[in-house]
Design a protein around this motif. Structure first.
Motif, PDB file in Angstrom:
ATOM      1  N   LEU A 143       0.882  -1.174  -0.241  1.00 54.49           N
ATOM      2  CA  LEU A 143       0.059  -0.054   0.073  1.00 54.49           C
ATOM      3  C   LEU A 143       0.883   1.207   0.024  1.00 54.49           C
ATOM      4  N   LEU A 144       0.754   2.033  -1.097  1.00 49.33           N
ATOM      5  CA  LEU A 144       1.159   3.625  -1.020  1.00 49.33           C
ATOM      6  C   LEU A 144       1.158   4.179   0.119  1.00 49.33           C
ATOM      7  N   GLU A 145       2.195   4.201   1.066  1.00 45.14           N
ATOM      8  CA  GLU A 145       2.251   5.298   2.146  1.00 45.14           C
ATOM      9  C   GLU A 145       2.452   6.655   2.023  1.00 45.14           C
ATOM     10  N   MET A 146       2.032   7.517   2.752  1.00 40.14           N
ATOM     11  CA  MET A 146       2.084   8.880   2.825  1.00 40.14           C
ATOM     12  C   MET A 146       2.866   9.307   4.078  1.00 40.14           C
ATOM     13  N   PHE A 147       3.939  10.314   4.028  1.00 40.34           N
ATOM     14  CA  PHE A 147       4.472  10.869   5.358  1.00 40.34           C
ATOM     15  C   PHE A 147       4.097  12.347   5.239  1.00 40.34           C
ATOM     16  N   GLU A 148       3.797  12.631   6.244  1.00 43.08           N
ATOM     17  CA  GLU A 148       3.842  14.216   6.506  1.00 43.08           C
ATOM     18  C   GLU A 148       4.814  14.904   7.267  1.00 43.08           C
ATOM     19  N   TYR A 202       6.837   5.907  -2.038  1.00 39.18           N
ATOM     20  CA  TYR A 202       5.923   6.481  -1.183  1.00 39.18           C
ATOM     21  C   TYR A 202       5.702   7.917  -1.427  1.00 39.18           C
ATOM     22  N   LEU A 203       4.562   8.638  -0.985  1.00 36.07           N
ATOM     23  CA  LEU A 203       4.323   9.762  -0.860  1.00 36.07           C
ATOM     24  C   LEU A 203       4.957  10.726   0.069  1.00 36.07           C
ATOM     25  N   ILE A 204       5.648  11.794  -0.215  1.00 39.79           N
ATOM     26  CA  ILE A 204       5.898  12.852   0.803  1.00 39.79           C
ATOM     27  C   ILE A 204       4.875  13.973   0.811  1.00 39.79           C
ATOM     28  N   LYS A 205       4.389  14.706   1.869  1.00 39.24           N
ATOM     29  CA  LYS A 205       3.703  15.607   1.900  1.00 39.24           C
ATOM     30  C   LYS A 205       4.675  16.626   2.614  1.00 39.24           C
ATOM     31  N   GLY A 206       5.278  17.498   1.980  1.00 37.96           N
ATOM     32  CA  GLY A 206       6.244  18.214   2.824  1.00 37.96           C
ATOM     33  C   GLY A 206       5.704  19.631   3.020  1.00 37.96           C
ATOM     34  N   LYS A 207       5.917  20.332   4.143  1.00 32.22           N
ATOM     35  CA  LYS A 207       5.598  21.607   4.497  1.00 32.22           C
ATOM     36  C   LYS A 207       6.608  22.299   4.763  1.00 32.22           C
ATOM     37  N   LEU A 208       6.825  23.394   4.062  1.00 33.21           N
ATOM     38  CA  LEU A 208       8.177  24.327   4.256  1.00 33.21           C
ATOM     39  C   LEU A 208       7.956  25.437   5.258  1.00 33.21           C
ATOM     40  N   LEU A 252       4.707  27.217   2.123  1.00 36.24           N
ATOM     41  CA  LEU A 252       4.527  26.309   0.745  1.00 36.24           C
ATOM     42  C   LEU A 252       4.375  24.795   1.244  1.00 36.24           C
ATOM     43  N   SER A 253       3.400  24.208   0.701  1.00 39.46           N
ATOM     44  CA  SER A 253       3.623  22.606   0.912  1.00 39.46           C
ATOM     45  C   SER A 253       3.713  21.953  -0.613  1.00 39.46           C
ATOM     46  N   PHE A 254       3.969  20.812  -0.373  1.00 42.45           N
ATOM     47  CA  PHE A 254       3.900  19.959  -1.826  1.00 42.45           C
ATOM     48  C   PHE A 254       3.751  18.365  -1.545  1.00 42.45           C
ATOM     49  N   ILE A 255       3.477  17.693  -2.484  1.00 38.30           N
ATOM     50  CA  ILE A 255       3.051  16.156  -2.386  1.00 38.30           C
ATOM     51  C   ILE A 255       3.823  15.696  -3.314  1.00 38.30           C
ATOM     52  N   ALA A 256       4.747  14.750  -3.232  1.00 34.83           N
ATOM     53  CA  ALA A 256       5.562  13.822  -4.316  1.00 34.83           C
ATOM     54  C   ALA A 256       5.801  12.663  -4.244  1.00 34.83           C
ATOM     55  N   TYR A 257       5.453  11.835  -5.276  1.00 38.24           N
ATOM     56  CA  TYR A 257       5.654  10.326  -5.401  1.00 38.24           C
ATOM     57  C   TYR A 257       7.093  10.253  -5.575  1.00 38.24           C
ATOM     58  N   THR A 258       7.598   9.313  -4.798  1.00 40.61           N
ATOM     59  CA  THR A 258       9.121   9.440  -4.262  1.00 40.61           C
ATOM     60  C   THR A 258       9.567   7.889  -4.616  1.00 40.61           C
ATOM     61  N   TYR A 259      10.714   7.780  -5.210  1.00 37.11           N
ATOM     62  CA  TYR A 259      11.276   6.560  -5.249  1.00 37.11           C
ATOM     63  C   TYR A 259      12.289   6.432  -4.057  1.00 37.11           C
ATOM     64  N   GLU A 276       8.977  23.572  -5.716  1.00 38.73           N
ATOM     65  CA  GLU A 276       8.953  24.786  -4.834  1.00 38.73           C
ATOM     66  C   GLU A 276       8.538  25.936  -5.989  1.00 38.73           C
ATOM     67  N   ALA A 277       8.330  25.765  -7.019  1.00 34.49           N
ATOM     68  CA  ALA A 277       8.150  26.824  -8.111  1.00 34.49           C
ATOM     69  C   ALA A 277       6.829  27.789  -7.518  1.00 34.49           C
ATOM     70  N   THR A 278       6.638  29.033  -7.858  1.00 37.10           N
ATOM     71  CA  THR A 278       5.446  29.687  -7.253  1.00 37.10           C
ATOM     72  C   THR A 278       4.638  29.913  -8.693  1.00 37.10           C
TER      73      THR A 278
END
Length: 372
Positions: A5-10, A147-153, A157-164, A210-212
């Motif tokens: 199962l694809l996990e997401m980490f905030e 896995y998915l990374i939900k990053g908060k800077l 800014l926030s992002f969600i990234a499908y990550t190897y 991080e592009a605006t």
């Protein structure tokens, strides 16, 4: 073959970029270690090459060039290595795989040599729909190692990234709280088109998170003196616009704005004039897509799920290449949807709303599966 199962980490905001990488590495240490241990390209090609005197100048120059251009992301990479407890060299090698492999002598290549990453995209911006649909295809060793990374800077800014596993977010696809998203397609320039020790593609795509604005995303792409070219599909929810951006070394960039005619992109350059490898897989998928219906979102998913060509199917199930997932970005619904399995059956695992700065995950019934 079924992945986990694809996990997401905030994660975040963090005190610095090293900590961001460290927390990601710590959280996914088992996936990272498993991926590295089973990655035949790393074990049989990259690591043996890295131990040779011939490799040292290239690795040193790659590291110095990318650390200088992107010190924050370099710190994130080091943190990922330390957090997961794996050698920094291993993390460097998988992140620069495409920049290193062209310089490994063909005489040392064996049957486990790298295969072009074979992603497929179909894009449209018409009166009735604006959609980007993408198959994320990779070596079968990556199954269960994403896995998915939900990053908060700290800047908000926030992002969600499908990550190897072990790589910077994201060499695949991602979105951010500015209403921007992207998908990626590798492209195969010939060796003479590759510049040693330039900026790595993983660092460029990490920067895109991080592009605006679209203009900012294009500026970030243009400012990177890359080793190896790439194809970027930039999606702007606010402007209802999709751009396909093809790049090559020596600051070559071509931009195509997607319109009412469906635009299919596999893994060869379509509008930037670059000498490239004749990729039969990509050519076959391009030809097959041209004869399939492309009038609706359902058609797009059927196209990306097509297996008619058993040698070079659009939807891949091994033995070497595997479609890890499919993502659909709907500019009118303002959603990014991730589909597991063949997309023509539409089994949804995640739906993210891009209508607010929070990038909220909509509730999905994982037990029964939600279908598009």
């Amino acid at each position: 073959m079924e992945g986990k199962l694809l996990e997401m980490f905030e994660v975040g905001p963090c005190e610095d970029d090293y900590q961001l990488g460290f927390l990601i590495g710590q959280r996914f240490c088992s996936q990272i270690r498993s991926r590295l241990a089973g990655d035949l390209i790393l074990q049989n090609q990259l690591l043996p090459f890295a131990r040779t005197p011939h490799a040292q100048p290239l690795l040193k120059a790659l590291s110095e060039t990318n650390q200088k251009k992107f010190p924050r992301y370099w710190a994130e990479l080091l943190g990922t290595a330390d957090g997961s407890g794996v050698p920094v060299l291993d993390i460097i090698l998988v992140n620069f795989r495409k920049e290193i492999l062209p310089f490994i002598s063909k005489t040392t290549m064996n049957s486990n040599a790298d295969t072009t990453d074979d992603c497929s995209d179909v894009l449209i911006v018409g009166d009735s729909m604006a959609v980007a649909a993408h198959n994320e295809d990779a070596n079968v060793a990556l199954v269960g190692h994403t896995y998915l990374i939900k990053g908060k800077l700290s800047n908000g800014l926030s992002f969600i990234a499908y990550t190897y596993a072990g790589e910077l977010p994201s060499c695949a696809f991602g979105l951010n709280s500015q209403g921007l998203a992207f998908t990626l397609n590798s492209v195969p320039p010939v060796e003479d088109e590759i510049v040693p020790a330039g900026i790595g593609r993983n660092f460029v795509s990490r920067d895109l998170l991080e592009a605006t604005s679209t203009a900012d995303a294009l500026a970030r792409i243009r400012s990177s003196e890359v080793s190896v070219g790439h194809s970027y599909n930039l999606i702007d929810i606010q402007k209802r616009m999709i751009l396909n951006v093809e790049t090559a070394s020596k600051s070559r960039v071509s931009v195509h704005e997607v319109g009412t005619t469906p635009f299919f992109h596999a893994n060869m350059y379509l509008h930037l004039q670059v000498q490239q490898v004749h990729d039969e897989n990509s050519i076959s998928r391009q030809k097959r897509a041209a004869v399939l219906p492309q009038g609706s979102k359902t058609d797009f998913l059927s196209l990306l799920g097509d297996t008619e060509d058993t040698k070079y199917p659009i939807y891949m199930t091994g033995p070497t290449l595997y479609t890890l997932c499919t993502t659909v970005i709907d500019l009118d619904e303002r959603t990014l949807t991730i589909i597991e399995g063949n997309p023509k059956y539409g089994k949804v695992s995640h739906v993210f709303s891009m209508s607010s700065n929070e990038l909220n995950l909509k509730l999905v019934n994982h037990a029964k599966g939600t279908h598009l």
